[in-house]
Design an enzyme around this catalytic site. Structure first.
Site, short mmCIF file in Angstrom:
data_model
loop_
_atom_site.label_atom_id
_atom_site.label_comp_id
_atom_site.label_asym_id
_atom_site.label_seq_id
_atom_site.Cartn_x
_atom_site.Cartn_y
_atom_site.Cartn_z
N ASP A 14 0.86 -1.18 0.00
CA ASP A 14 0.00 0.00 0.00
C ASP A 14 0.91 1.24 0.00
O ASP A 14 2.10 1.15 0.32
CB ASP A 14 -0.86 -0.05 1.28
CG ASP A 14 -1.59 1.24 1.55
OD1 ASP A 14 -2.26 1.74 0.63
OD2 ASP A 14 -1.48 1.77 2.69
N ASP B 10 -0.31 5.20 0.88
CA ASP B 10 -0.59 6.18 1.95
C ASP B 10 -0.61 5.52 3.33
O ASP B 10 -1.35 4.57 3.57
CB ASP B 10 -1.95 6.86 1.70
CG ASP B 10 -1.90 7.80 0.50
OD1 ASP B 10 -0.79 8.02 -0.04
OD2 ASP B 10 -2.96 8.30 0.10
N ASP C 92 -1.72 -0.72 6.08
CA ASP C 92 -1.98 -0.11 7.39
C ASP C 92 -3.47 0.00 7.73
O ASP C 92 -3.82 0.33 8.85
CB ASP C 92 -1.38 1.31 7.44
CG ASP C 92 -2.14 2.28 6.55
OD1 ASP C 92 -2.40 1.93 5.38
OD2 ASP C 92 -2.49 3.38 7.01
MG LIG Z 1 -3.01 3.13 3.59
#
Ligand SMILES: [Mg+2]
Length: 278
Positions: free
Chosen positions: A7, A9, A213
């Protein structure tokens, strides 16, 4: 052989500054070792291409939460199923065309007076103000193909009404931090699965690693051999992510990414050395 799916961001990029600087060391290592890094993001093709360019990354990537899967031509020595050629990419589209999403939003705003503001109706300046992205990046973020981020200023009853309308149209909603998202039924797992199959076919012994995250990373973290959950900026971990063998990065964002990837490379090198000695 390691293949990394990541991922962007809050994972490879800092949640606030969008910088990957703290992951420099691990990025350098994987580039030296020619470990593929496949980016899987809610960002648009234009935004991801900009990150890829600055890292010199030439591997496949997934845009807009699984909407588009882009494979640079010649990446795999076999054809990619359901792909069509666009420019220098083979593209698999699992998302719903953007115009259908914005038409749907415009219609329900008109007919149901729901307090929604979609990206398509916001100026580049407003997007920059709301996201903290630069004007240049905001304009890349506005070039959408499969997913519409939107602000919702209503109450719970109005949200429930929205959910019903979205469901009856065969679309999907994701409730987010800054923005909510309207998309097709695609997710990061379906999209990553197509690329994971390609890599497993090419390198049957590869260790597939995944780093993320947030809840929208769960579908692809469930598919990899070595899932890593990155810490959030406040030092906690997304509680919705529960998958066996989950590794927890010791720091937030790119600093956590750096530690987790370096540890993994060292482990893999020591395992393959043992293999050679036997
Ligand atoms: Mg993310």
């Amino acid at each position: 052989m390691i293949i990394i799916f990541s991922d962007l961001d809050g994972t490879l990029l800092d949640a606030e500054s969008y910088s990957y600087e703290p992951a420099r060391e691990a990025l350098k290592e994987i580039s030296t070792l020619q470990i593929p890094l496949v980016m899987i993001s809610s960002k648009t093709k234009k935004e991801i291409e900009s990150v890829r360019r600055s890292l010199g990354n030439t591997y496949p990537f997934v845009s807009e939460n699984g909407g588009g899967i882009f494979v640079p031509e010649g990446c795999f020595p076999f054809p990619v199923s359901y792909a069509r050629r666009t420019g220098n990419y083979l593209v698999v589209e699992s998302g719903i065309p953007y115009a259908r999403l914005t038409e749907f939003l415009d219609r329900i705003i008109r007919e149901d007076a729901l307090p929604i503001r979609g990206f398509h109706s916001l100026s580049v300046e407003s997007i920059s103000r709301l996201t903290g992205l630069s004007i240049e990046t905001s304009s890349m973020a506005k070039e959408r193909e499969y997913d519409e981020p939107f602000l919702f200023d209503g109450d719970e009853a109005q949200w429930n009404r929205l959910e019903k309308l979205v469901e009856s149209d065969g679309l999907a909603l994701t409730r987010g931090g800054r923005f909510n998202h309207l998309s097709g039924q695609n997710d990061k797992g379906t999209a990553a699965g197509i690329l994971i199959d390609c890599y497993r076919h090419q390198y049957p012994d590869a260790l597939i690693v995944g780093l993320g995250d947030a809840a929208n990373d769960l579908p692809f973290l469930r598919m990899v051999d070595y899932p890593v959950l990155i810490q959030r900026p406040d030092g906690t971990y997304e509680p919705e992510i529960d998958t066996p063998e989950l590794h927890h990065a010791p720091h937030p964002g790119p600093a956590g990414w750096n530690s987790a990837v370096l540890e993994l490379i060292r482990k893999d090198i020591s395992t393959s050395n043992q293999g050679l000695n036997m």
